[in-house]
Design a protein around this motif. Structure first.
Motif, short mmCIF file in Angstrom:
data_model
loop_
_atom_site.label_atom_id
_atom_site.label_comp_id
_atom_site.label_asym_id
_atom_site.label_seq_id
_atom_site.Cartn_x
_atom_site.Cartn_y
_atom_site.Cartn_z
N LYS A 90 60.81 38.54 -8.67
CA LYS A 90 62.01 38.67 -7.65
C LYS A 90 63.01 39.62 -7.72
O LYS A 90 63.07 40.28 -8.73
N LYS A 91 62.88 39.95 -6.28
CA LYS A 91 63.76 40.97 -6.51
C LYS A 91 65.04 40.60 -5.42
O LYS A 91 65.43 39.79 -4.68
N GLU A 92 66.37 40.57 -5.95
CA GLU A 92 67.54 40.64 -5.72
C GLU A 92 67.41 40.96 -3.95
O GLU A 92 67.54 41.97 -3.39
N GLY A 93 68.09 39.68 -3.29
CA GLY A 93 68.25 40.07 -2.04
C GLY A 93 67.14 40.10 -1.04
O GLY A 93 67.60 39.71 0.42
N SER A 94 66.41 39.73 -1.49
CA SER A 94 64.76 39.54 -0.84
C SER A 94 63.94 38.71 -0.85
O SER A 94 64.24 37.60 -2.04
N ASN A 95 63.71 37.66 -0.03
CA ASN A 95 63.46 36.07 0.43
C ASN A 95 61.95 36.05 1.43
O ASN A 95 61.75 35.93 1.15
N THR A 96 61.35 37.43 1.32
CA THR A 96 60.14 37.77 1.53
C THR A 96 58.74 37.64 0.89
O THR A 96 57.67 37.28 1.56
N GLU A 97 59.23 37.62 -1.19
CA GLU A 97 58.00 37.73 -1.67
C GLU A 97 58.56 37.63 -2.54
O GLU A 97 59.78 37.49 -3.71
N GLN A 98 57.98 36.11 -3.44
CA GLN A 98 58.62 35.54 -5.02
C GLN A 98 57.28 35.26 -5.52
O GLN A 98 56.55 34.94 -5.05
N MET A 99 57.49 35.58 -7.41
CA MET A 99 56.36 35.00 -7.68
C MET A 99 56.78 33.84 -8.58
O MET A 99 57.62 34.55 -9.58
N SER A 100 55.82 32.67 -8.98
CA SER A 100 56.74 31.81 -10.25
C SER A 100 55.14 31.97 -11.52
O SER A 100 54.30 31.80 -10.83
N GLY A 101 55.82 31.46 -13.14
CA GLY A 101 54.78 31.54 -13.34
C GLY A 101 54.57 30.06 -14.24
O GLY A 101 55.17 28.94 -14.34
N MET A 102 53.53 29.84 -14.63
CA MET A 102 53.12 28.25 -16.07
C MET A 102 52.08 28.64 -16.15
O MET A 102 50.56 29.18 -16.18
N VAL A 103 52.38 28.11 -17.51
CA VAL A 103 51.15 27.90 -18.71
C VAL A 103 51.13 26.31 -18.42
O VAL A 103 51.86 25.77 -18.93
N ASP A 104 49.69 25.56 -18.23
CA ASP A 104 49.48 24.47 -18.31
C ASP A 104 49.04 23.64 -19.64
O ASP A 104 48.99 24.43 -21.12
N SER A 105 49.24 21.79 -20.29
CA SER A 105 48.26 21.24 -21.07
C SER A 105 47.79 22.43 -22.00
O SER A 105 47.38 21.79 -22.80
N LYS A 106 46.31 22.44 -21.09
CA LYS A 106 45.55 22.92 -21.27
C LYS A 106 45.38 24.79 -21.45
O LYS A 106 44.36 25.16 -22.00
N TYR A 107 46.34 25.42 -21.45
CA TYR A 107 46.85 26.87 -21.21
C TYR A 107 45.95 27.47 -20.54
O TYR A 107 45.92 28.96 -21.21
N LEU A 108 45.93 26.68 -19.30
CA LEU A 108 45.21 27.52 -18.08
C LEU A 108 46.33 28.05 -17.92
O LEU A 108 48.06 27.59 -17.60
N ILE A 109 46.62 29.34 -17.34
CA ILE A 109 47.77 30.46 -17.15
C ILE A 109 47.57 30.27 -15.07
O ILE A 109 46.74 30.88 -14.57
N LYS A 110 48.84 30.03 -14.79
CA LYS A 110 48.98 29.86 -13.29
C LYS A 110 50.16 31.04 -12.54
O LYS A 110 51.53 30.44 -13.19
N THR A 111 49.47 31.41 -11.79
CA THR A 111 50.64 32.66 -10.74
C THR A 111 50.59 31.77 -9.35
O THR A 111 49.51 31.70 -8.46
N SER A 112 52.02 31.90 -8.62
CA SER A 112 52.64 30.59 -7.64
C SER A 112 52.58 32.35 -6.73
O SER A 112 53.87 32.12 -7.17
N THR A 113 52.19 32.62 -5.51
CA THR A 113 52.91 33.78 -4.94
C THR A 113 53.26 33.02 -3.81
O THR A 113 52.17 32.86 -2.83
N GLU A 114 54.41 33.61 -3.44
CA GLU A 114 55.05 33.51 -2.02
C GLU A 114 55.43 34.08 -1.54
O GLU A 114 56.57 35.27 -1.99
N ARG A 115 55.16 34.28 0.42
CA ARG A 115 55.33 35.70 1.18
C ARG A 115 55.52 34.31 2.45
O ARG A 115 55.39 34.26 2.93
N GLN A 116 56.64 35.40 2.74
CA GLN A 116 57.15 35.19 4.75
C GLN A 116 56.18 35.51 5.63
O GLN A 116 56.51 37.16 5.57
N VAL A 117 55.48 35.13 6.14
CA VAL A 117 55.06 35.21 7.19
C VAL A 117 55.19 35.34 8.99
O VAL A 117 55.23 33.44 9.08
N GLY A 118 56.52 35.46 9.60
CA GLY A 118 57.23 35.61 9.98
C GLY A 118 57.64 33.89 9.79
O GLY A 118 58.69 34.00 8.90
#
Length: 312
Positions: free
Chosen positions: A135-163
């Motif tokens: 996450k970058k302060e003051g920027s809403n154009t892109e951010q990424m969140s993460g997760m380790v699920d109950s089966k230890y699979l790793i997921k990254t979720s990247t959000e980008r503002q497109v228009g």
């Protein structure tokens, strides 16, 4: 009085040792157990939201770069060693997996923060690391969140503002016994590129009567290739539905259960696929939950037509 004072002092020292406080430098060499105790222990599923990264933490909780070098790695931020020294590192979480240990470290500079998931084996040997949130302060154009699920699979979720719209890309990773991370699926609501599907088993033998490429439209493929024996087959499935709004991808080794039937059972989850061959078609049906390999609004299902093998 002196004996009472000494007793109170001893009690205070013992209390401090069991409270997860930072290891006092200069007392004795830092051990892996000391280092691990700096990280709050968490259970799976563990989620790390991008917005939480900018929350300020006391400098007293920071982990020194020299400590990261001892037990994890000094290359979290790439080859820019000057920048690495300017950053502050904070321990966010420790997760004890069945085969590996996971440490979440936050690297912070003046205006941005990135969280890294560091993986060690059960003995504490460093194996790998992956950026899972940013996450970058003051920027809403892109951010990424993460997760380790109950089966230890790793997921990254990247959000980008497109228009005026928000594009979401989800990447799912599986960690091998050596810590190597394999991207097993990508799900995106962005527009499709219309390009060809990369088939990782394309060059394998296809002498069996059911081996070949089966398609449904331009962006969905079931590839069947010969197995190691007559009772098995290798497969790769990739599909795109809802104009790119839902995707799925899976490959593995299936087994014939009849003259024109086959099945696949995932060893890491409850996911299963049933195959029904008839003439120049194959129908697939999801058996069990395969959510780790597809979007939440679609399934591994449908009837696919066999393509004629072209001369190369």
């Amino acid at each position: 009085m002196n004996r009472l004072l000494a007793l109170l002092l001893a009690v205070g020292i013992l209390t401090g040792c069991g409270s997860g406080q930072k290891h006092a430098p200069g007392e004795r060499p830092l051990t892996f157990s000391d280092f691990k105790a700096l990280f709050p222990e968490q259970k799976v599923p563990y989620r790390l939201m991008a917005d939480s990264l900018l929350k300020k933490m006391p400098d007293s909780l920071a982990v020194q770069l020299s400590e990261l070098k001892m037990f994890l790695t000094d290359t979290l931020t790439g080859t820019d060693t000057t920048r690495a020294k300017r950053l502050k590192y904070f321990p966010l979480a420790y997760i004890a997996g069945p085969d590996m240990q996971y440490f979440v470290v936050k690297a912070v500079d003046k205006s941005s923060a990135t969280a890294y998931l560091c993986i060690t084996d059960k003995k504490g040997k460093y194996l790998n690391a992956l950026a899972v949130a940013s996450k970058k302060e003051g920027s809403n154009t892109e951010q990424m969140s993460g997760m380790v699920d109950s089966k230890y699979l790793i997921k990254t979720s990247t959000e980008r503002q497109v228009g005026s719209n928000t594009a979401l890309r989800e990447d799912f990773y599986m960690a091998g016994a050596d810590g190597r991370l394999t991207l097993i699926m990508t799900n995106s609501n962005g527009p499709t590129t219309g390009g060809p599907i990369f088939n990782p088993i394309d060059t394998l033998p296809r002498k069996h009567k059911f081996s070949g490429d089966y398609t449904l439209g331009d962006m969905s493929l079931v590839a069947i290739r010969d197995g190691q024996d007559a009772k098995s087959f290798q497969f790769f499935i990739s599909f795109v539905k809802d104009n790119g709004g839902c995707r799925g991808e899976l490959n593995g080794i299936g087994h014939f259960t009849g003259s024109n039937k086959g099945e696949y059972k995932d060893k890491e989850s409850s996911c299963g696929i049933a195959f029904q061959f008839s003439g120049s078609r194959v129908s697939i049906r999801e058996v069990g939950g395969c959510g780790a390999y597809r979007g939440i609004k679609c399934f591994f299902e449908g009837s696919f037509t066999k393509k004629k093998k072209s001369d190369k």
